[in-house]
Design a protein around this motif. Sequence first.
Motif, PDB file in Angstrom:
ATOM      1  N   GLY A 184      11.337   5.754   7.510  1.00 57.80           N
ATOM      2  CA  GLY A 184       9.985   6.585   8.115  1.00 57.80           C
ATOM      3  C   GLY A 184       9.696   5.706   9.337  1.00 57.80           C
ATOM      4  N   PRO A 185       8.764   6.383  10.316  1.00 58.02           N
ATOM      5  CA  PRO A 185       8.517   5.781  11.566  1.00 58.02           C
ATOM      6  C   PRO A 185       7.641   4.392  11.274  1.00 58.02           C
ATOM      7  CG  PRO A 185       7.261   7.594  11.346  1.00 58.02           C
ATOM      8  CD  PRO A 185       8.076   7.654  10.200  1.00 58.02           C
ATOM      9  N   SER A 186       7.627   3.439  12.322  1.00 57.74           N
ATOM     10  CA  SER A 186       6.981   2.313  12.408  1.00 57.74           C
ATOM     11  C   SER A 186       5.495   2.520  12.066  1.00 57.74           C
ATOM     12  CB  SER A 186       7.231   1.442  13.746  1.00 57.74           C
ATOM     13  OG  SER A 186       6.417   0.277  13.465  1.00 57.74           O
ATOM     14  N   GLY A 187       5.073   1.627  10.845  1.00 61.72           N
ATOM     15  CA  GLY A 187       3.655   1.920  10.623  1.00 61.72           C
ATOM     16  C   GLY A 187       3.494   2.983   9.730  1.00 61.72           C
ATOM     17  N   SER A 188       4.394   3.677   9.141  1.00 62.10           N
ATOM     18  CA  SER A 188       4.305   4.815   7.986  1.00 62.10           C
ATOM     19  C   SER A 188       3.875   4.185   6.759  1.00 62.10           C
ATOM     20  CB  SER A 188       5.480   5.466   8.348  1.00 62.10           C
ATOM     21  OG  SER A 188       6.529   4.729   7.793  1.00 62.10           O
ATOM     22  N   GLY A 189       3.955   3.030   6.390  1.00 65.83           N
ATOM     23  CA  GLY A 189       3.355   2.158   5.325  1.00 65.83           C
ATOM     24  C   GLY A 189       4.652   2.050   4.375  1.00 65.83           C
ATOM     25  N   LYS A 190       5.769   1.972   4.602  1.00 61.98           N
ATOM     26  CA  LYS A 190       7.132   1.523   4.021  1.00 61.98           C
ATOM     27  C   LYS A 190       6.901   0.050   3.181  1.00 61.98           C
ATOM     28  CE  LYS A 190      10.003   1.916   7.598  1.00 61.98           C
ATOM     29  NZ  LYS A 190       8.957   2.234   8.570  1.00 61.98           N
ATOM     30  N   SER A 191       6.645  -0.911   4.136  1.00 58.98           N
ATOM     31  CA  SER A 191       6.380  -2.039   3.747  1.00 58.98           C
ATOM     32  C   SER A 191       5.517  -2.346   2.498  1.00 58.98           C
ATOM     33  CB  SER A 191       6.162  -3.138   4.933  1.00 58.98           C
ATOM     34  OG  SER A 191       7.323  -3.180   5.848  1.00 58.98           O
ATOM     35  N   THR A 192       4.134  -1.615   3.083  1.00 62.86           N
ATOM     36  CA  THR A 192       3.064  -1.902   2.102  1.00 62.86           C
ATOM     37  C   THR A 192       3.348  -1.346   0.727  1.00 62.86           C
ATOM     38  OG1 THR A 192       1.600  -1.555   4.219  1.00 62.86           O
ATOM     39  CG2 THR A 192       0.666  -1.292   2.096  1.00 62.86           C
ATOM     40  N   LEU A 193       3.673  -0.009   0.786  1.00 61.76           N
ATOM     41  CA  LEU A 193       4.221   0.577  -0.718  1.00 61.76           C
ATOM     42  C   LEU A 193       5.136  -0.448  -1.240  1.00 61.76           C
ATOM     43  CD1 LEU A 193       4.269   3.002  -2.415  1.00 61.76           C
ATOM     44  CD2 LEU A 193       6.207   3.792  -1.289  1.00 61.76           C
TER      45      LEU A 193
ATOM     46  N   HIS B  98      -5.788   0.879   1.678  1.00 62.40           N
ATOM     47  CA  HIS B  98      -6.530   1.010   2.800  1.00 62.40           C
ATOM     48  C   HIS B  98      -6.700  -0.363   3.432  1.00 62.40           C
ATOM     49  CE1 HIS B  98      -8.176   5.000   1.182  1.00 62.40           C
ATOM     50  NE2 HIS B  98      -6.746   5.121   1.394  1.00 62.40           N
ATOM     51  N   PHE B  99      -6.502  -0.753   4.800  1.00 60.92           N
ATOM     52  CA  PHE B  99      -6.894  -1.979   5.340  1.00 60.92           C
ATOM     53  C   PHE B  99      -8.048  -1.507   6.085  1.00 60.92           C
ATOM     54  CE2 PHE B  99      -2.301  -2.615   4.702  1.00 60.92           C
ATOM     55  CZ  PHE B  99      -2.475  -3.916   3.882  1.00 60.92           C
ATOM     56  N   GLY B 100      -9.190  -1.702   5.738  1.00 60.35           N
ATOM     57  CA  GLY B 100     -10.434  -1.329   6.478  1.00 60.35           C
ATOM     58  C   GLY B 100     -10.210   0.308   6.723  1.00 60.35           C
ATOM     59  N   ARG B 101     -10.150   0.888   7.796  1.00 58.87           N
ATOM     60  CA  ARG B 101     -10.069   2.173   7.941  1.00 58.87           C
ATOM     61  C   ARG B 101      -8.412   2.470   8.056  1.00 58.87           C
ATOM     62  NH1 ARG B 101     -13.457   4.344  12.668  1.00 58.87           N
ATOM     63  NH2 ARG B 101     -15.569   4.587  11.747  1.00 58.87           N
ATOM     64  N   VAL B 102      -7.724   1.830   8.065  1.00 61.97           N
ATOM     65  CA  VAL B 102      -6.152   2.092   7.959  1.00 61.97           C
ATOM     66  C   VAL B 102      -5.832   2.441   6.727  1.00 61.97           C
ATOM     67  CG1 VAL B 102      -3.907   1.556   8.874  1.00 61.97           C
ATOM     68  CG2 VAL B 102      -5.878   0.648  10.266  1.00 61.97           C
ATOM     69  N   ARG B 103      -5.444   3.697   6.586  1.00 66.64           N
ATOM     70  CA  ARG B 103      -4.800   4.067   5.325  1.00 66.64           C
ATOM     71  C   ARG B 103      -3.177   3.996   5.322  1.00 66.64           C
ATOM     72  NH1 ARG B 103      -7.687   9.178   2.935  1.00 66.64           N
ATOM     73  NH2 ARG B 103      -9.834   8.487   3.224  1.00 66.64           N
ATOM     74  N   ALA B 104      -2.909   2.638   5.120  1.00 65.51           N
ATOM     75  CA  ALA B 104      -1.478   2.208   5.132  1.00 65.51           C
ATOM     76  C   ALA B 104      -0.600   3.206   4.195  1.00 65.51           C
ATOM     77  CB  ALA B 104      -1.198   0.612   4.875  1.00 65.51           C
ATOM     78  N   VAL B 105      -1.190   3.285   2.969  1.00 61.18           N
ATOM     79  CA  VAL B 105      -0.496   4.020   2.094  1.00 61.18           C
ATOM     80  C   VAL B 105      -1.525   4.942   1.396  1.00 61.18           C
ATOM     81  CG1 VAL B 105       0.688   3.972  -0.214  1.00 61.18           C
ATOM     82  CG2 VAL B 105       1.212   2.285   1.281  1.00 61.18           C
TER      83      VAL B 105
ATOM     84  N   ASP C 257      13.027  -5.158   2.069  1.00 64.62           N
ATOM     85  CA  ASP C 257      12.403  -4.608   3.180  1.00 64.62           C
ATOM     86  C   ASP C 257      13.086  -4.825   4.394  1.00 64.62           C
ATOM     87  OD1 ASP C 257      10.299  -3.661   4.801  1.00 64.62           O
ATOM     88  OD2 ASP C 257       8.871  -5.012   4.440  1.00 64.62           O
ATOM     89  N   GLU C 258      13.595  -3.921   5.081  1.00 65.56           N
ATOM     90  CA  GLU C 258      14.503  -4.065   6.385  1.00 65.56           C
ATOM     91  C   GLU C 258      15.163  -5.220   6.200  1.00 65.56           C
ATOM     92  OE1 GLU C 258      13.070  -2.424   9.678  1.00 65.56           O
ATOM     93  OE2 GLU C 258      10.998  -1.660   8.804  1.00 65.56           O
ATOM     94  N   PRO C 259      16.101  -5.516   5.446  1.00 69.34           N
ATOM     95  CA  PRO C 259      16.969  -6.894   5.116  1.00 69.34           C
ATOM     96  C   PRO C 259      17.724  -7.198   6.383  1.00 69.34           C
ATOM     97  CG  PRO C 259      17.761  -5.112   3.621  1.00 69.34           C
ATOM     98  CD  PRO C 259      16.541  -4.601   4.207  1.00 69.34           C
TER      99      PRO C 259
END
Lengths: 287, 245
Positions: free
Chosen positions: B39-48, B15-22, B165-167
């Motif tokens: 997955g769509p942008s902001g879906s947490g792929k990079s974070t995972l 979580h980033f503050g209130r954002v549940r990235a993963v 990550d999106e190379p």
Amino acid sequence: MTNDAVKTKRTGRLAPVSLERLPWWVLIVLLLGLLIAYNVVTSTTYSDTLKFLWVGVKLTILSTLVAYAVATVIGLITGLGRVSTNPIFYTVSTLYVEVVRGIPILVQLIYWAFVVTPLLIDGVNGLGDFLTARVSTGFLFNLGQSFAALSIQGIDMSVRGVLGLAVAYGAYEAEVFRAGIESIERGQMEAARSLGMSYFQAMRYVILPQAIRRVLPPLGNDFISMLKDSSLLSALAIRELTQLGKLNRARTFRTFETWNMVAFLYLVMTLCLSMGVKAMERRLSIE
Amino acid sequence: MSNDVIIDIQDVSKHFGRVRAVDGVTLQVQRGEVVVVIGPSGSGKSTLLRCINHLETPTSGRIVVDNIPLDKTENINKVRAEVGIVFQLFNLFPHLTALDNICLAQQVVRKRSRMEAEARAHSLLAKVGIPEKANSYPTQLSGGQQQRVAIARALAMDPKIMLFDEPTSALDPEMIKEVLDVMLDLAREGMTMVVVSHEMGFVRAAADRIVFMDAGRVVEDTTPEGLFTAPKHERTKLFLSKILH
Ligand SMILES: Nc1ncnc2c1ncn2[C@@H]1O[C@H](COP(=O)(O)OP(=O)(O)OP(=O)(O)O)[C@@H](O)[C@H]1O
Ligand SMILES: [Mg+2]
């Protein structure tokens, strides 16, 4: 814009340098320089003043170099502290930077020379007494004796002054280094760490080499500022350029010539240095 | 649990503050598997992905990489040395040549001699197809060449796992292929790979599994054929229709 307008603009740039565009200020400075040089050659007052001040010029340069070197080391270490996640390192560094930057340099110099150094000497004396009271022979005893014998006169005023200047400027350098480190993209640290480097290794091999290149111009400018601020050392009667100016005036009563010469000597030094910094900036911006 | 699981992600959240990235992801990757995450942008792929080598510290959950649990600092550095990551924006070190970019961590982390490191760097530059660029600085290289140097830099550490990550998403179309070719070679050699990418050509040619993420969760975890022919969820269908035009 019509074609004609573009053309005149172009030719305007190619035309011989117009009068307003000449670097008049450089010419005026050169002229003043020639005037002073002429005076030095023709008037014994000026040449005598220059001879008297020359030691001061050397001490000004020497004390600036030493103080600057120390300040850079202090600044680098505390700059690293300012970006550190270690709470103790961060707090100590920030405390130092904020306190030192909030006090005029002149006051700091006086404080170092007449408050901090005597206190330190008292501390060392106390340690010496402690040692000599506990052990009666050997290395520790000798050390204790020399500690106990250390007196305030043992620490030369110029050493106190230069250290004071270094500590004062270290806080400014710290902020320069901090800004430089923070200007490096986050991805650099991440790439380094993801290759298994420790934080320290990443700083040493990846972040600092880039950050230091970026802060060279501001560091150079701080060197120039410090050269000027070294005149504050005259408050401690250290025989640098400004102090020798005071002495020369007292000796000869030639106020006008003395301060002309002093101001001119500072100007020559700072203008040369700032040309150096500009050249460095140009080289860095090309690369 | 099969003991050939090399990445074991158990109920991980970030979580980033209130954002549940993963948000409560459980995922296992077998040794030698190529897993593509879409997955769509902001879906947490990079974070995972970044949680796997601890560039992000998970808020909760447990990650074990090659039987090393990611908890203590020493373990994190051990895992990082075994997991290579390639970023969207390459993140090459701009003050070093391609050769030095590849040598640095070998010398500093793996404690290899300069000669050893250089030999390895040269052979990797040949492998990624740019042996002549050893002495070029990153700014003198095209995006595709930079990304290949970045791959070589990661491979020089002899990683057991490669994360991408999106190379290719920062590259011009004509350079995408040269990077994907290097990745395909790696996949054929049996490298374990987790790849965030929407390059369907790569998915078809190399992916063993495809994971669809949405809003921090794994929505679908299946084979490429399964995903293209019979996506289970509406959101997956909607997303596929967007990226496949
Ligand atoms: N360092 C951070 N601080 C705050 N929020 C973050 C941070 N990193 C990611 N997020 C947020 O977490 C969510 C997931 O981000 P993430 O980058 O993992 O998505 P993504 O699937 O990789 O998206 P994209 O396809 O755009 O790269 C986003 O809402 C993002 O804004
Ligand atoms: Mg992303």
